[in-house]
Motif scaffolding. Structure first.
Motif, PDB file in Angstrom:
ATOM      1  N   ASP A  31       0.847  -0.977  -0.075  1.00 58.39           N
ATOM      2  CA  ASP A  31      -0.023   0.244  -0.030  1.00 58.39           C
ATOM      3  C   ASP A  31       0.907   1.210   0.094  1.00 58.39           C
ATOM      4  OD1 ASP A  31      -2.319  -1.165   0.028  1.00 58.39           O
ATOM      5  OD2 ASP A  31      -2.703  -1.120   1.977  1.00 58.39           O
ATOM      6  N   GLN A  32       1.763   1.276   0.816  1.00 59.48           N
ATOM      7  CA  GLN A  32       2.991   2.278   0.900  1.00 59.48           C
ATOM      8  C   GLN A  32       3.489   2.575  -0.415  1.00 59.48           C
ATOM      9  OE1 GLN A  32       5.254   1.526   4.402  1.00 59.48           O
ATOM     10  NE2 GLN A  32       3.580   1.834   5.689  1.00 59.48           N
ATOM     11  N   HIS A  33       3.852   1.249  -1.134  1.00 59.00           N
ATOM     12  CA  HIS A  33       4.776   1.794  -2.518  1.00 59.00           C
ATOM     13  C   HIS A  33       3.663   2.170  -3.362  1.00 59.00           C
ATOM     14  CE1 HIS A  33       7.472   0.914  -5.598  1.00 59.00           C
ATOM     15  NE2 HIS A  33       6.626  -0.014  -6.318  1.00 59.00           N
ATOM     16  N   GLY A  34       2.595   1.655  -3.386  1.00 60.08           N
ATOM     17  CA  GLY A  34       1.497   2.284  -4.338  1.00 60.08           C
ATOM     18  C   GLY A  34       1.071   3.872  -3.871  1.00 60.08           C
ATOM     19  N   ALA A  35       1.213   4.076  -2.874  1.00 65.54           N
ATOM     20  CA  ALA A  35       1.009   5.777  -2.236  1.00 65.54           C
ATOM     21  C   ALA A  35       2.264   6.415  -2.953  1.00 65.54           C
ATOM     22  CB  ALA A  35       0.854   5.786  -1.147  1.00 65.54           C
ATOM     23  N   ARG A  36       3.345   5.752  -2.793  1.00 61.58           N
ATOM     24  CA  ARG A  36       4.769   6.563  -3.138  1.00 61.58           C
ATOM     25  C   ARG A  36       4.839   6.529  -4.787  1.00 61.58           C
ATOM     26  NH1 ARG A  36       7.284   3.412   0.456  1.00 61.58           N
ATOM     27  NH2 ARG A  36       7.907   1.933  -1.147  1.00 61.58           N
ATOM     28  N   MET A  37       4.322   5.853  -5.526  1.00 56.68           N
ATOM     29  CA  MET A  37       4.187   5.938  -6.804  1.00 56.68           C
ATOM     30  C   MET A  37       3.039   7.121  -7.310  1.00 56.68           C
ATOM     31  SD  MET A  37       4.572   2.210  -8.780  1.00 56.68           S
ATOM     32  CE  MET A  37       3.906   1.092  -7.612  1.00 56.68           C
ATOM     33  N   ARG A  38       1.912   7.190  -6.589  1.00 60.51           N
ATOM     34  CA  ARG A  38       1.111   8.218  -6.879  1.00 60.51           C
ATOM     35  C   ARG A  38       1.716   9.681  -6.680  1.00 60.51           C
ATOM     36  NH1 ARG A  38      -3.072   6.329  -9.592  1.00 60.51           N
ATOM     37  NH2 ARG A  38      -4.336   4.737  -8.531  1.00 60.51           N
ATOM     38  N   GLU A  39       2.525   9.667  -5.429  1.00 60.08           N
ATOM     39  CA  GLU A  39       3.312  11.004  -5.352  1.00 60.08           C
ATOM     40  C   GLU A  39       4.359  11.253  -6.368  1.00 60.08           C
ATOM     41  OE1 GLU A  39       5.004  10.364  -1.372  1.00 60.08           O
ATOM     42  OE2 GLU A  39       2.892  10.268  -0.508  1.00 60.08           O
ATOM     43  N   LEU A  52       2.656   4.399 -14.412  1.00 61.02           N
ATOM     44  CA  LEU A  52       2.807   4.803 -13.096  1.00 61.02           C
ATOM     45  C   LEU A  52       1.360   4.617 -12.509  1.00 61.02           C
ATOM     46  CD1 LEU A  52       5.253   7.766 -12.824  1.00 61.02           C
ATOM     47  CD2 LEU A  52       5.749   5.539 -11.701  1.00 61.02           C
ATOM     48  N   GLY A  53       0.361   4.899 -13.171  1.00 65.44           N
ATOM     49  CA  GLY A  53      -1.100   5.115 -12.377  1.00 65.44           C
ATOM     50  C   GLY A  53      -1.380   3.553 -12.294  1.00 65.44           C
ATOM     51  N   ASP A  54      -1.399   2.858 -13.425  1.00 64.55           N
ATOM     52  CA  ASP A  54      -1.379   1.372 -13.355  1.00 64.55           C
ATOM     53  C   ASP A  54      -0.849   0.796 -12.473  1.00 64.55           C
ATOM     54  OD1 ASP A  54      -3.355   1.843 -15.380  1.00 64.55           O
ATOM     55  OD2 ASP A  54      -2.135   1.037 -16.865  1.00 64.55           O
ATOM     56  N   ALA A  55       0.571   1.054 -12.117  1.00 60.98           N
ATOM     57  CA  ALA A  55       1.353   0.048 -11.409  1.00 60.98           C
ATOM     58  C   ALA A  55       1.065   0.484  -9.741  1.00 60.98           C
ATOM     59  CB  ALA A  55       2.653   0.773 -11.438  1.00 60.98           C
ATOM     60  N   SER A  56       0.653   1.878  -9.706  1.00 60.63           N
ATOM     61  CA  SER A  56       0.086   2.316  -8.252  1.00 60.63           C
ATOM     62  C   SER A  56      -0.994   1.223  -8.057  1.00 60.63           C
ATOM     63  CB  SER A  56      -0.093   3.665  -8.193  1.00 60.63           C
ATOM     64  OG  SER A  56      -0.697   4.100  -7.102  1.00 60.63           O
ATOM     65  N   THR A  57      -2.093   1.326  -8.824  1.00 56.87           N
ATOM     66  CA  THR A  57      -3.440   0.542  -8.438  1.00 56.87           C
ATOM     67  C   THR A  57      -2.946  -0.752  -8.234  1.00 56.87           C
ATOM     68  OG1 THR A  57      -4.503   2.301 -10.060  1.00 56.87           O
ATOM     69  CG2 THR A  57      -5.655   0.093  -9.492  1.00 56.87           C
ATOM     70  N   GLY A  58      -2.206  -1.348  -8.975  1.00 58.36           N
ATOM     71  CA  GLY A  58      -1.948  -2.752  -9.087  1.00 58.36           C
ATOM     72  C   GLY A  58      -0.970  -3.141  -7.713  1.00 58.36           C
ATOM     73  N   SER A  59      -0.147  -2.256  -7.142  1.00 60.03           N
ATOM     74  CA  SER A  59       0.422  -2.389  -5.717  1.00 60.03           C
ATOM     75  C   SER A  59      -0.608  -2.273  -4.610  1.00 60.03           C
ATOM     76  CB  SER A  59       1.556  -1.328  -5.672  1.00 60.03           C
ATOM     77  OG  SER A  59       2.225  -1.470  -4.542  1.00 60.03           O
ATOM     78  N   ALA A 117      -5.182  -7.701  -1.137  1.00 55.44           N
ATOM     79  CA  ALA A 117      -5.019  -9.160  -1.191  1.00 55.44           C
ATOM     80  C   ALA A 117      -4.248  -9.791  -0.044  1.00 55.44           C
ATOM     81  CB  ALA A 117      -4.615  -9.571  -2.676  1.00 55.44           C
ATOM     82  N   LEU A 118      -3.043  -9.097   0.029  1.00 43.67           N
ATOM     83  CA  LEU A 118      -2.332  -9.731   1.354  1.00 43.67           C
ATOM     84  C   LEU A 118      -3.012  -9.539   2.513  1.00 43.67           C
ATOM     85  CD1 LEU A 118       1.124  -8.533   0.056  1.00 43.67           C
ATOM     86  CD2 LEU A 118       0.589 -10.968   0.451  1.00 43.67           C
ATOM     87  N   LYS A 119      -3.662  -8.393   2.597  1.00 44.61           N
ATOM     88  CA  LYS A 119      -4.345  -8.247   3.981  1.00 44.61           C
ATOM     89  C   LYS A 119      -5.449  -9.055   4.247  1.00 44.61           C
ATOM     90  CE  LYS A 119      -2.786  -3.286   4.488  1.00 44.61           C
ATOM     91  NZ  LYS A 119      -3.485  -1.944   4.672  1.00 44.61           N
TER      92      LYS A 119
END
Length: 159
Positions: free
Chosen positions: A36-44, A82-89, A95-97
């Motif tokens: 989740d944090q990685h996805g948020a970083r990608m969005r930033e 980057l948008g798709d990678a963030s969403t995927g992350s 899914a892990l949670k």
């Protein structure tokens, strides 16, 4: 802290039914948070890159600037990737949670299974006679019933 049974109960658990699940729900949750944090970083990073491209487009002009802007904003360009990678992350994190929750629920059902089987065995042994002879059948019936309940619950969560 993940749910674990004391090692001294291992022989009892093996007698009562399937082994206690050894998955670690805390690790799955931590991994989910990391994704989740990685996805948020990608969005930033995406927002910063878009801001910089917009700044260049506004302050500059020319064929190179136009080409850069078109490349950046096309559907298969960096903006979309980057948008798709963030969403995927973030989807992987979720899914892990969820997997961690399923592991915890499986542990809870296993403990319930142990308790019901132990109670049925104790009751049949206390009754003596025919009840004591039926103890293994009661144990198997309880195991099968709870296995089916677990399967149905897991299937409904996953679909």
């Amino acid at each position: 802290m993940s749910m674990q049974l004391p090692a001294s109960l291992t022989p009892v658990c093996l007698f009562l039914g399937p082994p206690f699940p050894d998955g670690d729900e805390d690790v799955l949750d931590q991994m989910g948070c990391a994704y989740d944090q990685h996805g948020a970083r990608m969005r930033e990073h995406l927002a910063a890159a878009k801001s910089e491209v917009d700044r260049v487009v506004v302050t500059s002009e020319g064929d190179g600037v136009t080409a850069m802007h078109e490349h950046f904003t096309r559907p298969d360009g960096p903006h979309g990737n980057l948008g798709d990678a963030s969403t995927g992350s973030q989807v992987v994190g979720l899914a892990l949670k969820i997997s961690g929750g399923i592991v915890l629920a499986h542990k809870g059902v296993t403990i319930l299974q142990y308790g019901l089987t132990a109670a049925a065995l104790a009751q049949s042994l206390a009754a003596g006679g025919l009840g004591a002879a039926l103890a293994p059948a009661i144990r198997q019936a309880a195991l099968r019933g709870l296995d089916q309940a677990t399967l149905i619950a897991t299937s409904s969560v996953m679909s």
